[in-house]
Design a protein around this motif. Structure first.
Motif, PDB file in Angstrom:
ATOM      1  N   ASP A 129      25.819  19.714  19.271  1.00 20.76           N
ATOM      2  CA  ASP A 129      27.033  20.425  19.649  1.00 20.76           C
ATOM      3  C   ASP A 129      26.705  21.916  19.747  1.00 20.76           C
ATOM      4  OD1 ASP A 129      29.519  21.545  19.968  1.00 20.76           O
ATOM      5  OD2 ASP A 129      30.488  20.359  18.408  1.00 20.76           O
ATOM      6  N   PRO A 130      26.833  22.527  20.919  1.00 17.24           N
ATOM      7  CA  PRO A 130      26.483  23.952  21.030  1.00 17.24           C
ATOM      8  C   PRO A 130      27.388  24.859  20.213  1.00 17.24           C
ATOM      9  CG  PRO A 130      27.519  23.162  23.053  1.00 17.24           C
ATOM     10  CD  PRO A 130      27.276  21.964  22.204  1.00 17.24           C
ATOM     11  N   ALA A 131      28.605  24.418  19.912  1.00 13.03           N
ATOM     12  CA  ALA A 131      29.509  25.256  19.133  1.00 13.03           C
ATOM     13  C   ALA A 131      29.100  25.324  17.664  1.00 13.03           C
ATOM     14  CB  ALA A 131      30.941  24.739  19.255  1.00 13.03           C
ATOM     15  N   ALA A 132      28.589  24.213  17.130  1.00 14.01           N
ATOM     16  CA  ALA A 132      28.203  24.172  15.718  1.00 14.01           C
ATOM     17  C   ALA A 132      26.697  24.218  15.522  1.00 14.01           C
ATOM     18  CB  ALA A 132      28.769  22.913  15.059  1.00 14.01           C
ATOM     19  N   GLY A 133      25.919  23.905  16.551  1.00  6.98           N
ATOM     20  CA  GLY A 133      24.472  23.892  16.416  1.00  6.98           C
ATOM     21  C   GLY A 133      23.951  22.724  15.618  1.00  6.98           C
ATOM     22  N   ARG A 134      24.759  21.662  15.495  1.00  6.24           N
ATOM     23  CA  ARG A 134      24.361  20.492  14.723  1.00  6.24           C
ATOM     24  C   ARG A 134      24.558  19.234  15.558  1.00  6.24           C
ATOM     25  NH1 ARG A 134      27.527  20.365   9.273  1.00  6.24           N
ATOM     26  NH2 ARG A 134      29.237  20.998  10.649  1.00  6.24           N
ATOM     27  N   PRO A 135      23.821  18.161  15.236  1.00  8.38           N
ATOM     28  CA  PRO A 135      23.999  16.923  15.997  1.00  8.38           C
ATOM     29  C   PRO A 135      25.371  16.314  15.732  1.00  8.38           C
ATOM     30  CG  PRO A 135      22.530  16.571  14.128  1.00  8.38           C
ATOM     31  CD  PRO A 135      22.768  18.045  14.206  1.00  8.38           C
ATOM     32  N   THR A 136      25.886  15.633  16.719  1.00  2.12           N
ATOM     33  CA  THR A 136      27.215  15.054  16.610  1.00  2.12           C
ATOM     34  C   THR A 136      27.307  13.808  17.462  1.00  2.12           C
ATOM     35  OG1 THR A 136      29.567  15.447  17.013  1.00  2.12           O
ATOM     36  CG2 THR A 136      28.029  16.497  18.510  1.00  2.12           C
ATOM     37  N   ARG A 137      28.244  12.971  17.107  1.00  2.00           N
ATOM     38  CA  ARG A 137      28.594  11.850  17.971  1.00  2.00           C
ATOM     39  C   ARG A 137      29.523  12.364  19.067  1.00  2.00           C
ATOM     40  NH1 ARG A 137      30.533   6.676  14.757  1.00  2.00           N
ATOM     41  NH2 ARG A 137      30.234   5.865  16.870  1.00  2.00           N
ATOM     42  N   VAL A 138      29.521  11.669  20.179  1.00  2.00           N
ATOM     43  CA  VAL A 138      30.240  12.148  21.351  1.00  2.00           C
ATOM     44  C   VAL A 138      31.145  11.041  21.871  1.00  2.00           C
ATOM     45  CG1 VAL A 138      30.010  13.062  23.694  1.00  2.00           C
ATOM     46  CG2 VAL A 138      28.366  13.713  21.944  1.00  2.00           C
ATOM     47  N   GLY A 139      32.367  11.430  22.200  1.00  2.00           N
ATOM     48  CA  GLY A 139      33.298  10.526  22.860  1.00  2.00           C
ATOM     49  C   GLY A 139      33.523  10.959  24.290  1.00  2.00           C
ATOM     50  N   LEU A 140      33.928  10.034  25.116  1.00  2.00           N
ATOM     51  CA  LEU A 140      34.161  10.322  26.526  1.00  2.00           C
ATOM     52  C   LEU A 140      35.634  10.126  26.864  1.00  2.00           C
ATOM     53  CD1 LEU A 140      31.135   8.623  28.346  1.00  2.00           C
ATOM     54  CD2 LEU A 140      31.464  11.039  27.866  1.00  2.00           C
ATOM     55  N   THR A 141      36.149  11.036  27.633  1.00  2.00           N
ATOM     56  CA  THR A 141      37.484  10.892  28.208  1.00  2.00           C
ATOM     57  C   THR A 141      37.369  11.163  29.697  1.00  2.00           C
ATOM     58  OG1 THR A 141      39.774  11.658  28.120  1.00  2.00           O
ATOM     59  CG2 THR A 141      38.066  13.292  27.767  1.00  2.00           C
ATOM     60  N   PHE A 142      38.247  10.559  30.469  1.00  2.00           N
ATOM     61  CA  PHE A 142      38.132  10.630  31.914  1.00  2.00           C
ATOM     62  C   PHE A 142      39.370  11.278  32.510  1.00  2.00           C
ATOM     63  CE2 PHE A 142      35.408   7.209  30.541  1.00  2.00           C
ATOM     64  CZ  PHE A 142      34.262   7.358  31.320  1.00  2.00           C
ATOM     65  N   THR A 143      39.131  12.088  33.531  1.00  2.00           N
ATOM     66  CA  THR A 143      40.219  12.753  34.233  1.00  2.00           C
ATOM     67  C   THR A 143      40.819  11.800  35.269  1.00  2.00           C
ATOM     68  OG1 THR A 143      38.718  13.649  35.909  1.00  2.00           O
ATOM     69  CG2 THR A 143      39.053  14.953  33.911  1.00  2.00           C
ATOM     70  N   GLU A 144      41.862  12.276  35.938  1.00  2.00           N
ATOM     71  CA  GLU A 144      42.486  11.452  36.963  1.00  2.00           C
ATOM     72  C   GLU A 144      41.547  11.196  38.137  1.00  2.00           C
ATOM     73  OE1 GLU A 144      46.052  13.413  38.106  1.00  2.00           O
ATOM     74  OE2 GLU A 144      47.073  13.091  36.178  1.00  2.00           O
ATOM     75  N   ASP A 145      40.608  12.107  38.359  1.00  2.00           N
ATOM     76  CA  ASP A 145      39.648  11.933  39.445  1.00  2.00           C
ATOM     77  C   ASP A 145      38.468  11.059  39.052  1.00  2.00           C
ATOM     78  OD1 ASP A 145      41.234  13.604  40.954  1.00  2.00           O
ATOM     79  OD2 ASP A 145      40.129  15.417  40.377  1.00  2.00           O
ATOM     80  N   GLY A 146      38.424  10.627  37.782  1.00  2.00           N
ATOM     81  CA  GLY A 146      37.330   9.779  37.328  1.00  2.00           C
ATOM     82  C   GLY A 146      36.153  10.522  36.748  1.00  2.00           C
ATOM     83  N   ASP A 147      36.256  11.845  36.597  1.00  2.00           N
ATOM     84  CA  ASP A 147      35.168  12.624  36.018  1.00  2.00           C
ATOM     85  C   ASP A 147      35.155  12.478  34.497  1.00  2.00           C
ATOM     86  OD1 ASP A 147      34.537  13.531  38.561  1.00  2.00           O
ATOM     87  OD2 ASP A 147      35.854  15.276  38.396  1.00  2.00           O
ATOM     88  N   ALA A 148      33.953  12.303  33.931  1.00  2.00           N
ATOM     89  CA  ALA A 148      33.807  12.129  32.485  1.00  2.00           C
ATOM     90  C   ALA A 148      33.717  13.478  31.790  1.00  2.00           C
ATOM     91  CB  ALA A 148      32.573  11.296  32.174  1.00  2.00           C
TER      92      ALA A 148
END
Length: 215
Positions: A129-148
């Motif tokens: 995570d660039p904000a914390a500088g530590r490894p993190t798990r990541v979730g995905l959410t999608f926009t109406e256009d299908g972009d992740a």
């Protein structure tokens, strides 16, 4: 085996040896001694041809959350607790290369030795995570256009996707104004009159107030 079988096997071996020798004399690899007559291969060429095994179709990762240019943290293996930039990803093998990690010494075509990055399995890496500088798990959410969009589980911030490599970036095409396009000088012309609009709104309020009182 019977004597006839032994005689037949001896003849076959003799024929194979003869074919290999003839191939070597003629400049070709021959039929029986291909490995002996083939030119030696370098370590780099042999490693490039072999490579890791392909992942089974049911084990392939459907949605990748890591792309080249991301910074990942290696949480397993000989490079455990190390981090680096992702150089490339291999979707068919569920693996990726990290800059400066999992190095192997090979010999190139000129006889010089160099270090190359070997691939690391996707499951052994975690996105940083660039904000914390530590490894993190990541979730995905999608926009109406299908972009992740990647969401960090550590901070809840959006982790932007890295820019694609230069060889994959598309150069912006030159645009020519069409007959229905507005000219820049017309688009920049000031057409809004604040004082006229303010006066119109005042008259409208007076009219509505008079109407409401009469009713």
């Amino acid at each position: 085996p019977t004597p006839s079988h032994l005689h037949r096997r001896t003849v076959d071996l003799a024929m194979l040896s003869l074919r290999g020798l003839l191939g070597r004399v003629g400049g070709g690899p021959g039929l029986g001694l291909v490995a002996a007559c083939a030119p030696p291969r370098t370590d780099a060429a042999r490693f490039a041809e072999r490579g890791p095994k392909l992942a089974r179709k049911k084990d392939m990762i459907r949605t990748w959350k890591i792309r080249p240019g991301d910074v990942v943290y290696v949480n397993s293996g000989k490079n455990k607790n190390s981090s680096g930039e992702v150089l490339m990803v291999d979707h068919r093998r569920n693996m990726l290369k990290v800059k400066g990690l999992n190095l192997r010494k090979v010999q190139d075509e000129d006889g010089n030795y160099k270090f190359i990055e070997k691939k690391i399995h996707y499951s052994n890496c975690a996105l940083v995570d660039p904000a914390a500088g530590r490894p993190t798990r990541v979730g995905l959410t999608f926009t109406e256009d299908g972009d992740a969009i990647r969401i960090s589980h550590l901070t809840g911030h959006v982790i932007p996707w890295p820019d694609p490599p230069k060889h994959l970036q598309k150069e912006p095409s030159e645009y020519t104004d069409g007959p229905k396009d507005t000219q820049p000088e017309v688009a920049l012309r000031k057409t809004y009159d604040y004082h006229a609009d303010n006066e119109a709104m005042r008259l409208a309020r007076l009219t509505m107030t008079k109407y409401n009182y009469n009713n």
